[in-house]
Each structure stands twice: as C-alpha cells, then as structure tokens.
Design an enzyme around this catalytic site. Sequence first.
Site, mmCIF file in Angstrom:
data_model
loop_
_atom_site.group_PDB
_atom_site.id
_atom_site.type_symbol
_atom_site.label_atom_id
_atom_site.label_comp_id
_atom_site.label_asym_id
_atom_site.label_seq_id
_atom_site.Cartn_x
_atom_site.Cartn_y
_atom_site.Cartn_z
ATOM 1 N N SER A 228 91.506 23.276 34.998
ATOM 2 C CA SER A 228 92.563 22.323 35.375
ATOM 3 C C SER A 228 92.842 22.536 36.858
ATOM 4 O O SER A 228 92.519 23.600 37.403
ATOM 5 C CB SER A 228 93.828 22.627 34.562
ATOM 6 O OG SER A 228 94.963 22.008 35.135
ATOM 7 N N TYR B 21 99.965 28.566 31.108
ATOM 8 C CA TYR B 21 98.876 27.591 31.266
ATOM 9 C C TYR B 21 98.076 27.893 32.532
ATOM 10 O O TYR B 21 96.839 27.993 32.499
ATOM 11 C CB TYR B 21 99.459 26.180 31.316
ATOM 12 C CG TYR B 21 98.422 25.082 31.373
ATOM 13 C CD1 TYR B 21 97.678 24.750 30.245
ATOM 14 C CD2 TYR B 21 98.188 24.375 32.544
ATOM 15 C CE1 TYR B 21 96.726 23.736 30.285
ATOM 16 C CE2 TYR B 21 97.234 23.360 32.597
ATOM 17 C CZ TYR B 21 96.509 23.041 31.468
ATOM 18 O OH TYR B 21 95.560 22.041 31.510
HETATM 19 P P1 NAD Z 1 94.744 17.214 23.828
HETATM 20 O O1 NAD Z 1 96.093 17.818 23.746
HETATM 21 O O2 NAD Z 1 94.629 15.738 23.788
HETATM 22 O O3 NAD Z 1 93.866 17.920 22.696
HETATM 23 C C1 NAD Z 1 92.523 17.595 22.526
HETATM 24 C C2 NAD Z 1 92.055 18.065 21.173
HETATM 25 O O4 NAD Z 1 92.066 19.504 21.083
HETATM 26 C C3 NAD Z 1 92.934 17.539 20.024
HETATM 27 O O5 NAD Z 1 92.130 16.825 19.107
HETATM 28 C C4 NAD Z 1 93.509 18.809 19.410
HETATM 29 O O6 NAD Z 1 93.682 18.698 18.006
HETATM 30 C C5 NAD Z 1 92.463 19.847 19.777
HETATM 31 N N1 NAD Z 1 92.979 21.205 19.731
HETATM 32 C C6 NAD Z 1 94.161 21.676 20.207
HETATM 33 N N2 NAD Z 1 94.293 22.983 19.928
HETATM 34 C C7 NAD Z 1 93.172 23.345 19.255
HETATM 35 C C8 NAD Z 1 92.717 24.556 18.685
HETATM 36 N N3 NAD Z 1 93.459 25.673 18.731
HETATM 37 N N4 NAD Z 1 91.519 24.579 18.079
HETATM 38 C C9 NAD Z 1 90.765 23.457 17.998
HETATM 39 N N5 NAD Z 1 91.147 22.279 18.504
HETATM 40 C C10 NAD Z 1 92.338 22.218 19.139
HETATM 41 O O7 NAD Z 1 94.035 17.775 25.177
HETATM 42 P P2 NAD Z 1 93.323 16.968 26.359
HETATM 43 O O8 NAD Z 1 94.350 16.363 27.244
HETATM 44 O O9 NAD Z 1 92.238 16.120 25.848
HETATM 45 O O10 NAD Z 1 92.721 18.202 27.216
HETATM 46 C C11 NAD Z 1 91.433 18.717 26.992
HETATM 47 C C12 NAD Z 1 91.209 19.867 27.979
HETATM 48 O O11 NAD Z 1 91.382 19.417 29.322
HETATM 49 C C13 NAD Z 1 92.184 21.031 27.784
HETATM 50 O O12 NAD Z 1 91.524 22.260 27.987
HETATM 51 C C14 NAD Z 1 93.208 20.796 28.878
HETATM 52 O O13 NAD Z 1 93.865 21.976 29.281
HETATM 53 C C15 NAD Z 1 92.336 20.230 29.981
HETATM 54 N N6 NAD Z 1 93.110 19.425 30.934
HETATM 55 C C16 NAD Z 1 93.774 18.294 30.521
HETATM 56 C C17 NAD Z 1 94.503 17.586 31.464
HETATM 57 C C18 NAD Z 1 95.244 16.319 31.085
HETATM 58 O O14 NAD Z 1 95.961 15.770 31.931
HETATM 59 N N7 NAD Z 1 95.106 15.803 29.874
HETATM 60 C C19 NAD Z 1 94.575 18.014 32.786
HETATM 61 C C20 NAD Z 1 93.893 19.160 33.147
HETATM 62 C C21 NAD Z 1 93.162 19.864 32.222
#
Ligand code: NAD
Length: 268
Positions: free
Chosen positions: A151, A164
């Site tokens: 991130s 985080y």
């Molecule tokens: P999200 O919250 O939409 O979750 C994506 C999926 O992960 C969901 O289907 C959830 O059920 C699953 N999940 C959550 N905890 C889990 C666990 N313990 N075991 C298995 N599955 C699990 O997340 P997202 O926004 O799609 O983010 C995906 C990645 O990108 C993450 O690592 C997040 O930190 C990173 N990220 C996201 C953003 C953003 O703005 N969305 C920004 C920077 C980084």
Amino acid sequence: MTVLQMLKPHAGLRVLVTGGASGIGLVIARAFVDAGSRVHVCDASQAAIDALLEVESQSECNAITATLADVADKDAVERVFADADAQLGGLDVLINNAGIAGPTGGIDEIDVSEWEQTIDVNLNAQFYFARRAVPLLRGARDGGAIIALSSVAGRLGYAYRTPYAATKWAVVGLTKSLAIELGPAGIRVNAIQPGIVKGPRIQRVIEARAKQLGLSYEDMEKEYLAKISLRRMTTPDEVAATALFLCSPGGSGISGQAISVCGNVEVL
Ligand code: NAD
C-alpha cells in the site's frame, strides 16, 4: 517477439490469488482469466465465494475455482495449496492480496488483539503463502512470480493506522529480501502499492477516519483527494493491469520493486 507483443501476459499461467473472491483480488483474478490464465482463489467470506462461483458457473470458461479459508490460519493454508494443486497442477504466480484495514485510532486506544489480528492477516499470512508457494514456483513455466499487495501506507507514515502501516512496510521488506533470495532461481518478487482505490473498502476507511477526526464524509474525502497529485482515486483495473504487466515478457526484468499505483499520493 516485438516490444508490443511483450506487453501481452504469458498464456496459460496458473495463478493463486489470496482474498480473491471480491475487491481488488477478484479484479486481478478476472484480469488473469481474460489473459488466458487459470486461477484459484481463497477467501474467508463464504458469501463472496458463493457469489463468485455463481457468476463463474454461468460463464463459458468457468476458469476460477475457490477455497474457503482464512489466510491467517496455518492449517487452512495447507488446504488452499492442496486445492490449488488439484485444480491447477502447479503454480506460476502467487498474488498475496488478502489484507484488512485494521483498527483506526491512537496508539493508546488500539487493542493488542486488533494489532495482532492485523499482523496475522496482512503479514504472517503473506509469509505462510510465500513459503508454501516457492517450491511450486521453482517449477514454473516462465519463471515464477510473487506479487504482494502492499500500500502507499508501506512507503509513507500513516497516523492513526499504525498497525496497517507497519504491516504494509513489512511486506516491502519481505518482498525485497525474497527477490534477492529467489532471483537466481528465476523467480521474481514485487510489491504493488495501491493508493486510494475506488470501492466499498475505501469508503469504510474514509468513514472511520472522518469519525476519528469529527468530520463529515464529504470533507474527509476532499482531504484524501487533495493529497493525491492526480486528484483522483486509482481504479482496481489500474492495479490489476500492473499485476498483468509484471507477468508479461515486458515485465520479466522487474524484481525486488515496490511499485506505487496511486496517482502519486504525496502524504497520508
Ligand atoms: P477488501 O476489504 O475488499 O477484501 C478483499 C477480499 O479479502 C474479501 O473478499 C475478503 O473476504 C478477503 N479477506 C479478508 N480477510 C481475509 C482473510 N483473513 N483470509 C482470506 N480472505 C480474506 O480488500 P481490497 O480493498 O480488495 O484490498 C486488497 C489488498 O489491497 C489488501 O491487501 C489491501 O491492504 C490492499 N490495498 C487496498 C487499498 C484500497 O484502497 N482498497 C489501498 C491500498 C492497498
């Protein structure tokens, strides 16, 4: 092969995406399927898996399979790899995507249990999956690849989101160290650092932050956009396109990098 042809991802990749039943992981999974890959996902949400498999059963290629598993559960990780191996018969790409936002609060307000859960899901799980994937990636067709979702909070300090930020910086340390360790075997390891990605997750983050600071959602969102040079959120498609590029011949010289896909977030 022309330079233009080098932008096309390798065909027939076998890809495992953690947390791939919704959100960015699902967009990445679908992008790989569009590029001719076979994809297995794991996810902790039965509802998200059901929704995904329902759509898959109606599609012609039905190329995504899934395991219900919490990535932080060591025993569940074994099940995921057994299923992935049965479905894919090997592995070319691991996308270590699953992650949680963790708590929002001052350091003295955060419960130890919330700290531990964030470390378990965002960092420990990436280790569990990488250690199981590497022996398989050594047999990958075009050199294996690991892509870790970090991130911008893994390159900038992030007040009130210390668990985080700590995990997302740690993911970069894991990535850069593994790239050195595995490079001689032809395995490339990179991290993608999304910024503020459009979707329900960022809405929840902005809501929590607004509450923390006593602001309205709209004012909080404006504050977020003001810190991005391009003054807009990133799309999940832009993140997925970067993952695909990293698995194309064009990306074959890239390893050990943390690549920001964020419109240049200047500060958090
Ligand atoms: P999200 O919250 O939409 O979750 C994506 C999926 O992960 C969901 O289907 C959830 O059920 C699953 N999940 C959550 N905890 C889990 C666990 N313990 N075991 C298995 N599955 C699990 O997340 P997202 O926004 O799609 O983010 C995906 C990645 O990108 C993450 O690592 C997040 O930190 C990173 N990220 C996201 C953003 C953003 O703005 N969305 C920004 C920077 C980084």
